[in-house]
Design a protein around this motif. Structure first.
Motif, mmCIF file in Angstrom:
data_model
loop_
_atom_site.group_PDB
_atom_site.id
_atom_site.type_symbol
_atom_site.label_atom_id
_atom_site.label_comp_id
_atom_site.label_asym_id
_atom_site.label_seq_id
_atom_site.Cartn_x
_atom_site.Cartn_y
_atom_site.Cartn_z
ATOM 1 N N LEU A 21 0.892 -1.308 -0.039
ATOM 2 C CA LEU A 21 0.039 0.229 -0.063
ATOM 3 C C LEU A 21 0.880 1.302 0.022
ATOM 4 C CD1 LEU A 21 -2.897 -0.987 2.428
ATOM 5 C CD2 LEU A 21 -2.917 -0.940 0.065
ATOM 6 N N TYR A 22 1.870 1.203 0.766
ATOM 7 C CA TYR A 22 2.887 2.437 0.771
ATOM 8 C C TYR A 22 3.556 2.391 -0.518
ATOM 9 C CZ TYR A 22 5.404 6.271 2.721
ATOM 10 O OH TYR A 22 5.831 7.422 3.012
ATOM 11 N N SER A 23 3.702 1.744 -1.394
ATOM 12 C CA SER A 23 4.482 1.747 -2.848
ATOM 13 C C SER A 23 3.712 2.610 -3.681
ATOM 14 C CB SER A 23 4.742 0.263 -3.059
ATOM 15 O OG SER A 23 3.499 -0.545 -3.878
ATOM 16 N N LEU A 24 2.225 2.595 -3.385
ATOM 17 C CA LEU A 24 1.354 3.394 -4.091
ATOM 18 C C LEU A 24 1.694 5.187 -4.198
ATOM 19 C CD1 LEU A 24 -1.935 1.628 -3.561
ATOM 20 C CD2 LEU A 24 -0.464 1.268 -5.484
ATOM 21 N N ASP A 25 1.808 5.593 -5.266
ATOM 22 C CA ASP A 25 2.121 7.085 -5.382
ATOM 23 C C ASP A 25 1.349 8.005 -4.512
ATOM 24 O OD1 ASP A 25 4.658 6.528 -6.765
ATOM 25 O OD2 ASP A 25 3.621 6.674 -8.642
ATOM 26 N N PRO A 26 0.053 7.706 -4.688
ATOM 27 C CA PRO A 26 -0.616 8.712 -3.825
ATOM 28 C C PRO A 26 -0.612 8.554 -2.290
ATOM 29 C CG PRO A 26 -2.034 7.689 -5.595
ATOM 30 C CD PRO A 26 -0.896 6.942 -5.430
ATOM 31 N N VAL A 27 -0.559 7.394 -1.762
ATOM 32 C CA VAL A 27 -0.265 7.118 -0.509
ATOM 33 C C VAL A 27 1.232 7.782 0.123
ATOM 34 C CG1 VAL A 27 0.103 5.284 1.406
ATOM 35 C CG2 VAL A 27 -1.524 5.047 -0.369
ATOM 36 N N ARG A 28 2.334 7.513 -0.743
ATOM 37 C CA ARG A 28 3.486 7.963 -0.452
ATOM 38 C C ARG A 28 3.640 9.627 -0.430
ATOM 39 N NH1 ARG A 28 6.228 4.396 -3.887
ATOM 40 N NH2 ARG A 28 6.666 6.021 -5.361
ATOM 41 N N ARG A 29 2.807 10.159 -1.307
ATOM 42 C CA ARG A 29 2.700 11.614 -1.468
ATOM 43 C C ARG A 29 2.042 12.348 -0.348
ATOM 44 N NH1 ARG A 29 1.945 10.912 -7.340
ATOM 45 N NH2 ARG A 29 -0.096 11.223 -6.836
ATOM 46 N N ARG A 30 1.332 11.771 0.350
ATOM 47 C CA ARG A 30 0.379 12.221 1.403
ATOM 48 C C ARG A 30 0.779 11.939 2.700
ATOM 49 N NH1 ARG A 30 -2.303 11.390 -3.035
ATOM 50 N NH2 ARG A 30 -4.120 13.325 -3.569
ATOM 51 N N ILE A 31 1.577 10.690 2.915
ATOM 52 C CA ILE A 31 1.977 10.211 4.225
ATOM 53 C C ILE A 31 3.288 10.203 4.302
ATOM 54 C CG2 ILE A 31 1.407 8.460 6.144
ATOM 55 C CD1 ILE A 31 -1.168 7.663 4.681
ATOM 56 N N TRP A 36 3.704 6.548 8.620
ATOM 57 C CA TRP A 36 3.030 5.535 8.079
ATOM 58 C C TRP A 36 3.646 4.152 8.965
ATOM 59 C CZ3 TRP A 36 -0.882 3.637 4.839
ATOM 60 C CH2 TRP A 36 -0.715 2.522 4.172
ATOM 61 N N TRP A 37 4.757 4.263 9.134
ATOM 62 C CA TRP A 37 5.492 2.785 9.468
ATOM 63 C C TRP A 37 5.025 2.826 11.226
ATOM 64 C CZ3 TRP A 37 5.672 -1.221 6.965
ATOM 65 C CH2 TRP A 37 6.041 -1.113 5.492
ATOM 66 N N ALA A 38 5.092 4.073 11.932
ATOM 67 C CA ALA A 38 4.747 3.963 13.322
ATOM 68 C C ALA A 38 3.150 3.534 13.234
ATOM 69 C CB ALA A 38 4.743 5.454 13.721
ATOM 70 N N GLY A 39 2.386 3.978 12.406
ATOM 71 C CA GLY A 39 1.044 3.476 12.303
ATOM 72 C C GLY A 39 0.759 2.027 12.360
ATOM 73 N N VAL A 40 1.613 1.528 11.063
ATOM 74 C CA VAL A 40 1.603 0.050 10.806
ATOM 75 C C VAL A 40 2.001 -0.645 12.221
ATOM 76 C CG1 VAL A 40 2.957 -1.824 9.590
ATOM 77 C CG2 VAL A 40 2.145 0.282 8.373
ATOM 78 N N PHE A 41 3.152 -0.093 12.802
ATOM 79 C CA PHE A 41 3.537 -0.636 13.868
ATOM 80 C C PHE A 41 2.360 -0.754 15.385
ATOM 81 C CE2 PHE A 41 5.997 -0.473 18.102
ATOM 82 C CZ PHE A 41 6.552 -1.747 18.308
ATOM 83 N N VAL A 42 1.652 0.199 15.473
ATOM 84 C CA VAL A 42 0.569 0.631 16.227
ATOM 85 C C VAL A 42 -0.454 -0.497 16.092
ATOM 86 C CG1 VAL A 42 -1.173 1.867 17.150
ATOM 87 C CG2 VAL A 42 1.163 2.907 16.878
#
Length: 369
Positions: A21-31, A36-42
């Motif tokens: 999901l983080y490899s998608l450009d719209p996600v990477r540009r906004r977050i 992102w990885w802090a949220g993934v860890f939580v």
């Protein structure tokens, strides 16, 4: 051991899904990556906590357990779709110009499929109607309606209120008898005062009958048996009864523990039906193991009813289940016997079903012409 498997599989699915999901450009540009990885860890911490806490207690401990199971199911379905996109793009090594489009399509398809699986898991079970000819059935019993229900898994996800809705569904079918095919609880006794009056609401002149499944033995099986008996349910634990003149009903104790020890597990069937029967006979056996199916057919059983498989519950697990139980869903002719394996009315683990909706079986018994 089971929690270890959930830890490993859930973690791998979680990380794969997060990375794709983080490899998608719209996600990477906004977050930002750190956020992102802090949220993934939580989310991973909550998942791990839910696996170990479980969802048995109906207090604050319920929601982490439910979250972990649901997240595991969502991650699995979405990862399947993203993996298909990765394979199509060679994991980014070819079709690079289309990798983003394929991954976005995979993510969208995964979300839609996960939502559909959740809706199928939470919706009311469908009614499936089946006519079965019993070669020794008296003409007077032709047209008798039997309702079979399996794998309701009462517990944290489903309580007496859910069961009350199933009672309404079953009574609308006007059954002569109701057969409960095991895994009535998730593991421990339900422990609700409403359970007994809910069960007593079933209208079946020939009675409500049950056999144990493997999940009854994960908790206090005798307490579970007792609380269902308070609701008028009668258990068949390696015994048979005359359901009506000319029609026998037999039920065997669950064979799950014996199967795990890899020994013979037909002893209960041999005690229950010691010789070939010339009477129309229905056998209730939770697990449709090949040894039991073949032995029942050899003993002259007319109709065998089982559950346990959930029809695979979430595709493509149906293929793995079929390797274990070749006759894993629906009606099968075995010599002169009909075997019916129901998908069950509830679910296990994630409250999700993909292409395998829950079901209640209406069986109309027919005498031979």
């Amino acid at each position: 051991m089971f929690s270890i498997v959930l830890n490993i599989v859930g973690t791998l699915l979680h990380l794969y899904l997060a990375a794709r999901l983080y490899s998608l450009d719209p996600v990477r540009r906004r977050i930002p990556a750190r956020s992102w990885w802090a949220g993934v860890f939580v989310v991973w911490l909550v998942y791990m906590a839910g696996v170990h806490i479980g969802d048995e207690a109906l207090d604050w401990r319920w929601w982490p357990g439910q979250f972990s199971l649901t997240w595991l199911g969502i991650s699995f379905v979405m990862s399947l779709c993203l993996l298909a996109a990765d394979v199509a793009s060679g994991f980014g090594f070819w079709w690079r110009a289309h990798t983003q489009t394929l991954r976005a399509a995979g993510a969208g398809a995964g979300l839609l499929l996960a939502a559909f699986a959740l809706s199928q898991g939470m919706r009311a079970p469908v009614i499936v109607e089946q006519e079965v000819v019993l070669r020794d059935l008296p003409k007077s019993l032709d047209g008798t309606v039997i309702v079979a229900v399996s794998d309701i898994h009462l517990g944290a996800q489903r309580r007496s209120a859910w069961l009350a809705e199933r009672v309404v569904q079953i009574n609308a079918l006007q059954p002569a008898a109701v057969l409960l095919l095991g895994d009535l609880v998730e593991d421990h006794p339900v422990g609700e005062a409403q359970l007994a009056p809910t069960l007593r609401g079933l209208r079946a002149p020939l009675g409500v009958w049950a056999v144990t499944g493997n999940h009854e033995f994960y908790g206090d099986v005798d307490a579970t048996v007792a609380e269902f008996e308070q609701g008028g349910v009668r258990w068949l634990r390696d015994r048979q009864v005359e359901l009506a003149p000319g029609l026998a009903l037999a039920g065997i104790e669950d064979i799950g523990r014996s199967m795990r020890s890899e020994g013979s597990f037909t002893g209960g069937l041999k005690r229950t039906i010691p010789a070939v029967t010339g009477t129309a006979t229905i056998l209730m056996a939770h697990i449709p193991a090949a040894q039991i199916v073949d032995a029942a057919a050899a003993r002259g059983v007319d109709l065998m009813l089982s559950g346990h498989t959930h029809g695979g519950q979430i595709w493509p697990f149906s293929y793995a289940v079929q390797q274990r139980f070749p006759r894993f869903i629906g009606a099968h002719d075995v010599q002169d016997m009909t075997l019916y394996v129901t998908r069950g009315a509830g679910s296990w683990g994630p409250r999700m079903r993909l292409w395998q909706p829950g079901e209640i079986i209406k069986l109309t018994l027919r005498a031979p012409d």
